[in-house]
Design an enzyme around this catalytic site. Structure first.
Site, PDB file in Angstrom:
ATOM      1  N   HIS A   1       0.869  -1.182   0.000  1.00 11.66           N
ATOM      2  CA  HIS A   1       0.000   0.000   0.000  1.00 11.66           C
ATOM      3  C   HIS A   1       0.900   1.225   0.000  1.00 11.66           C
ATOM      4  CE1 HIS A   1       1.098   0.140   4.193  1.00 11.66           C
ATOM      5  NE2 HIS A   1       0.658  -1.109   4.338  1.00 11.66           N
TER       6      HIS A   1
ATOM      7  N   HIS B   1       4.071   1.352   2.105  1.00 14.61           N
ATOM      8  CA  HIS B   1       5.264   0.697   1.543  1.00 14.61           C
ATOM      9  C   HIS B   1       5.878   1.556   0.440  1.00 14.61           C
ATOM     10  CE1 HIS B   1       2.932  -2.977   2.902  1.00 14.61           C
ATOM     11  NE2 HIS B   1       4.086  -3.146   3.507  1.00 14.61           N
TER      12      HIS B   1
ATOM     13  N   GLN C   1       6.921 -15.496  12.241  1.00 12.24           N
ATOM     14  CA  GLN C   1       6.578 -14.365  13.121  1.00 12.24           C
ATOM     15  C   GLN C   1       5.093 -14.316  13.463  1.00 12.24           C
ATOM     16  OE1 GLN C   1       7.949 -11.427  10.019  1.00 12.24           O
ATOM     17  NE2 GLN C   1       6.319 -10.184  10.879  1.00 12.24           N
TER      18      GLN C   1
HETATM   19  O1  PAF Z   1       6.858  -5.304   9.007  1.00  7.12           O
HETATM   20  C1  PAF Z   1       6.772  -6.326   8.292  1.00  7.12           C
HETATM   21  O2  PAF Z   1       6.102  -6.364   7.263  1.00  7.12           O
HETATM   22  C2  PAF Z   1       7.517  -7.580   8.714  1.00  7.12           C
HETATM   23  O3  PAF Z   1       7.554  -7.711  10.093  1.00  7.12           O
HETATM   24  C3  PAF Z   1       8.951  -7.664   8.131  1.00  7.12           C
HETATM   25  C4  PAF Z   1       9.832  -6.558   8.660  1.00  7.12           C
HETATM   26  C5  PAF Z   1       8.887  -7.597   6.614  1.00  7.12           C
HETATM   27  C6  PAF Z   1       9.595  -8.995   8.510  1.00  7.12           C
HETATM   28  O4  PAF Z   1       8.875 -10.077   8.002  1.00  7.12           O
END
Ligand code: PAF
Length: 280
Positions: A34, A37, A61
């Protein structure tokens, strides 16, 4: 624009560019791109000769399997969008490419930084972030890496990790991008209906209220009033904390420069995060 899925192909290209004296700016993302970014890509373009964006939904994560399953995946549209803004390189690896069997992970003891707020409510989340960002830095070897301040604690964790591991990369934190309504831009907003987006504005309104109250109340009073106000909306509050921007520890009686309000709330099943600096 070149799109790579294999580490060796990407590294060959980056080594050639670096030997030619080019500086590399890197934006790690999980896709569903979006304007937030895009603003990171534009900052990278301003600071560096070559811009590399990674698109990888990192399974390690996500502490909630359902959240991982429902995370938006829009690779083709993301690549098209990056092409229109003249990004140079996209790295979109598979899970197997990023995590080959028996590969060693990056581990950093984050101390308190890893146990507060996101660390408390998403156990293991930052271990996954550190691991993937460490790997990505190792693969891309950028001069500078760009992160959005919407994930305030993530920026602190990545700065800490970079110093701890003595990685030769400069971390650049960029301001949160908002819709004209005030809603913080997020890939997760794709999962919200228009009605939910209206409900979600309660987050922004609460942060604005916190900033106003900070003018003549202490952090403890501000927090109490904001939590009370928040509970009158339709969202479910996970946490609201007013923290020291360096230690991320909660403030009680005294403000410090950069005191920041951090909030996470659920709009039905969608988890939304935001923050605002209260004292400049
Ligand atoms: O902020 C994010 O989109 C994620 O945590 C990252 C930094 C790309 C790591 O997967």
């Amino acid at each position: 624009m070149k799109v790579y899925s294999k580490i060796t192909d990407l590294q060959e290209q980056i080594s050639a560019l670096k030997s030619g004296g080019k500086t590399i700016g890197f934006i790690p993302t999980m896709g569903a791109l979006h304007q937030g970014h895009i603003s990171l890509v534009q900052s990278a373009m301003d600071h560096c000769d070559v811009t590399v964006v990674s698109i990888f939904v990192n399974p390690t994560q996500f502490n909630n399997p359902d959240d991982l399953l429902k995370y938006p995946r829009t690779l083709e549209a993301d690549v098209r969008l990056l092409e229109t803004i003249n990004c140079d390189i996209v790295f979109a690896p598979s899970v197997e490419e990023m995590y080959p069997e028996n590969s060693l992970g990056y581990q950093v003891d984050l101390g308190k930084l890893g146990t507060l707020m996101e660390g408390k409510f998403r156990p293991g989340h930052f271990d996954g972030v550190v691991n993937v960002v460490g790997r990505l830095f190792d693969i891309v070897k950028p001069h500078k890496a760009f992160f959005g301040l919407k994930d305030f604690q993530q920026v602190a964790v990545i700065r800490y990790m970079t110093q701890f591991l003595k990685l030769p990369v400069e971390i650049i934190a960029c301001p949160t991008q908002r819709e004209s309504s005030g809603l913080a831009m997020s890939s997760r907003n794709m999962r919200l209906s228009e009605a939910q987006k209206t409900d979600a504005l309660h987050i922004y309104r609460s942060l604005i209220l916190a900033k106003k109250l900070a003018e003549n109340h202490d952090p403890k009073e501000t927090k109490k009033a904001v939590v009370n106000y928040f509970q009158q909306g339709n969202l479910q509050l996970e946490y609201f904390e007013i923290v020291d921007p360096n230690t991320l520890e909660s403030l009680s009686d005294k403000w410090v420069k950069g005191s920041t309000a951090c909030i996470v709330a659920y709009c039905d099943e969608v988890r939304l995060i935001d923050n605002m600096e209260l004292i400049g």
